[in-house]
Scaffold this motif. Sequence first.
Motif, PDB file in Angstrom:
ATOM      1  N   LYS A 104       0.843  -1.194   0.000  1.00  0.00           N
ATOM      2  CA  LYS A 104       0.000   0.000   0.000  1.00  0.00           C
ATOM      3  C   LYS A 104       0.871   1.234   0.000  1.00  0.00           C
ATOM      4  CE  LYS A 104      -0.337  -0.583   4.971  1.00  0.00           C
ATOM      5  NZ  LYS A 104      -1.144  -1.138   6.059  1.00  0.00           N
ATOM      6  N   LEU A 129      -7.291  -5.806   1.493  1.00  0.00           N
ATOM      7  CA  LEU A 129      -7.352  -4.391   1.118  1.00  0.00           C
ATOM      8  C   LEU A 129      -6.459  -3.581   2.041  1.00  0.00           C
ATOM      9  CD1 LEU A 129     -11.204  -3.905   0.674  1.00  0.00           C
ATOM     10  CD2 LEU A 129      -9.496  -3.937  -1.155  1.00  0.00           C
ATOM     11  N   GLU A 133      -8.572   1.976   2.235  1.00  0.00           N
ATOM     12  CA  GLU A 133      -9.760   1.573   1.484  1.00  0.00           C
ATOM     13  C   GLU A 133     -10.790   0.937   2.418  1.00  0.00           C
ATOM     14  OE1 GLU A 133     -10.893   2.284  -1.258  1.00  0.00           O
ATOM     15  OE2 GLU A 133     -12.472   0.808  -1.639  1.00  0.00           O
ATOM     16  N   ARG A 137     -14.535   2.456   2.753  1.00  0.00           N
ATOM     17  CA  ARG A 137     -15.785   1.707   2.530  1.00  0.00           C
ATOM     18  C   ARG A 137     -16.666   1.716   3.771  1.00  0.00           C
ATOM     19  NH1 ARG A 137     -14.354  -3.635  -1.133  1.00  0.00           N
ATOM     20  NH2 ARG A 137     -13.070  -2.541  -2.662  1.00  0.00           N
ATOM     21  N   GLU A 193     -11.554   9.062  -3.487  1.00  0.00           N
ATOM     22  CA  GLU A 193     -11.172   7.952  -4.355  1.00  0.00           C
ATOM     23  C   GLU A 193     -10.580   8.432  -5.679  1.00  0.00           C
ATOM     24  OE1 GLU A 193     -14.674   5.577  -4.834  1.00  0.00           O
ATOM     25  OE2 GLU A 193     -14.968   5.418  -2.665  1.00  0.00           O
ATOM     26  N   HIS A 197     -10.885   3.662  -5.842  1.00  0.00           N
ATOM     27  CA  HIS A 197     -10.112   3.174  -4.695  1.00  0.00           C
ATOM     28  C   HIS A 197      -9.599   4.374  -3.911  1.00  0.00           C
ATOM     29  CE1 HIS A 197      -7.871  -0.268  -2.900  1.00  0.00           C
ATOM     30  NE2 HIS A 197      -7.093   0.700  -2.468  1.00  0.00           N
TER      31      HIS A 197
END
Lengths: 590, 248
Positions: A104, A129, A133, A137, A193, A197
């Motif tokens: 990441k 993930l 992220e 979400r 995003e 993402h």
Amino acid sequence: MTSWPAGIPGYYDDLGNPPKAQYINGLMCWGQNPAVGGPSSSFERKSLANLEWLVCVDLWKTETAAFWEPDPNNPTDCIGIPGRAVNTVGTEVYLLPAAASYEKEGSITNSGRWSQWRYKALDPPGDALDDLEIINRLAKKLIALYQADIPSPLADPVAKLYWGPYPGVDAHGADCRPVAPLSSPLGNGNGYETGGHADPHKVAWEYNGYFCTNRTGSAIIGTRVDGFFNGNSALGNLQENGGTSSGNWLYCSHYINPIGGGGGNTDPMVTNGNRMEKRSTIDTASGIGLYNNWSMVWPLNRRIIYNGASVYQPGHPNVGQPLAPSKWVVAWDSGGTAARAGGDVADGYTPPGGTGPRYPFIMLPEGVGKLFGSGREDGPFPEHYEPWETVMTEHPLTFLAGENPRHIPLDPVGKVSVTSPTAFAHARPEHFEHPGNKNPDFPIVGTTYRLTEHWQAGQMTRNNPWLCQLQPNAFVELSEQLAAILGISNGDRLEVKTKRTDYYGTSYFAVACVTKRFKPYSIEVDGSVDTVHHIGTVWHYGYTGLCTDDSANLLTAHIGDANTGIPESKGFICNIRRNNGPLDIGPWLT
Amino acid sequence: MTGKRILIDTSKCIGCKACQIACQQWHSLTAEDTTFTGSYTNPPELSETNLTLIRFIEKEEGDNVKFLFLTSRCRHCQDPRCKEACPLGAIKKQKNGIVRIDPDICDPTACSTDPLWVDRPCQRQCPFKDFGGGTGIPRRQYVKNGTPISGKSYKCDFCYDRFGKAQLKSGKFVGAFAKSNRPACEVTCGPGAIKSGAANTMMNKATKRVKYLKNHGYPDANVYPNDFPTHVIWVLTEKPEVYGLSSV
């Protein structure tokens, strides 16, 4: 990992079966493994079963996520809670697969305040993930759920949480964010995003801050602010009139305008304005390790806070000159008015004739350092205290309460407290009563520590076969003298007990490591000189992963520093014996 | 001496075992089954899958205890007896001094049928038998899933395959390598206890370091081995026998 803040009222707890609503009933455990890393981990594990739901976000199934699973040796019981039947645990447990650091992109701030950008080398496997992220979400889902619910002031903090320019969500700044240009993190209608993402660059932009309104001059809507200091006097800085926005003022100046992108200040070393990516290995100033242009440091790239204290103050003939010229951090020449190039960002010194703070300690009303430190729980002066659990019954250094004004007399003679009277200790039965009562059942001093081969609660290393090969088991280090008294040989299985293991009925087992590095020592207890034995053990282990064993946190107590609650659980009193199985059990130390 | 040399400075070693793992990683070697038996030394011995190993030694001097760390491995002898002993010619000495076993040629069934630990000519003839119950350095056994597994002979190969094409072609040490072209143990060593370079340069470095240590609290500091030319040398802070090392 950090400690479970167990003393905070309202924290989930197993005492007295209070109404659940008074206590935390859900927990998101993000890269943490309190079932191994928390002090008094039997308590931690037991408390997990009181939760209604538990979300673990991790690279592997941790002991925390698996606390409820059947114990292979006793399948009706939870592996984490001996005596608790699996089918009585109502906790709903979720395990979200996470991304490792190299899977990441984003920044990481260390305890030296260096905010360093790092890059993604490869995608995380499967459904895993990155944290950003997952948070994105969750936030979007939660906001939508709260918005769909009955409006109420209690729901507003979530329902009206600003998470990018969703239609109807923008609760604070109708004059600001929706009109930001497409180049800003907020202008494209996709929240934080990019390409569906969460984008760490947009978050960095939000944290750094940007202009919400046009100003007279060059700043335009959406361009990034340069810093926060003297908000109204410098054009590019944060404003106190609502004209700017910043996610966190500490990170103002970390993500400034790109070169050629319009707006205010730029940094020639990073064309995209992301100063956390700076990687100059040149040590400027006097070579004491400032590395001014490696990454970014909050606030304002100030490597050493209060560095104005390193120069002669106004009023002195050498005003602005460093007190130690060969180790200068900041310096002002020409009578203290011209800042010397290459130094740190100045803090707390203003050249003669200037305005603003003059004294170095800008966060204190006096502007100067203090020997008499008012405001601390445990007194204005530093004092030694024994650990909460100790074999001492008298304070070893201070004998009468009058010698230190913060000491609390414990008896009419005026003896002082041997342990900190203000330590952060939750009153629970597995703790000793304050202050450290000597208990003949536990004559040995114990401590816990870590190994180079394992990392913290072990998820990262106990799932690596090479590292399990190097340190496969928990062990207890003890002196040759103690081993001789108790008939213990190197490699024996040892049983260790403390008040916690007695209370929860969970003994701690580990391999004996008889070593010359531990020695008994003599201390004066109750006026007579006693020999004290000392053991040490490691806490990395648990019941999941490739190499499993007991965590030494089964032994430790939930004690925190008086001011911050930082764990002080590493000192305790205990007892040990050889226990190679029912047919080969040695005596406890008496 | 020509060719390369590795210098291991025990006064800088912190016993972190990173060299053990870096070696296993570069050589794609499997982890062994181990248990903690009362010592930080783990696995307990060099093996087919552990080509370098830190030994932890406690030495008591009056009220002081010294915790010593010794990275042990093949010494890459200038005159390798294992090479002479191998009936198949599987052991080769490169011009740069690296002694390595070619796994394509090594065939334990051809040189010994003895199932015991010490059975192969290369092990028998190795002059360094200080550890492992008198076994020489090349090892052919490790433990996996509780079972001893025996295969070809393995030992440190100086990471000869990290040096790049030019190095393999010329077969000798030229100039300074890029950092990543050095042995895996050296690249990973945090405190810089492992260094590689031209043989004479490394020996000069070792001698200089010993001189410094002798004047800074380590009167017994020495270069090991001191009586047998090898391409791996140590700066020891104590006499060799304190570590369990003997002269050849």
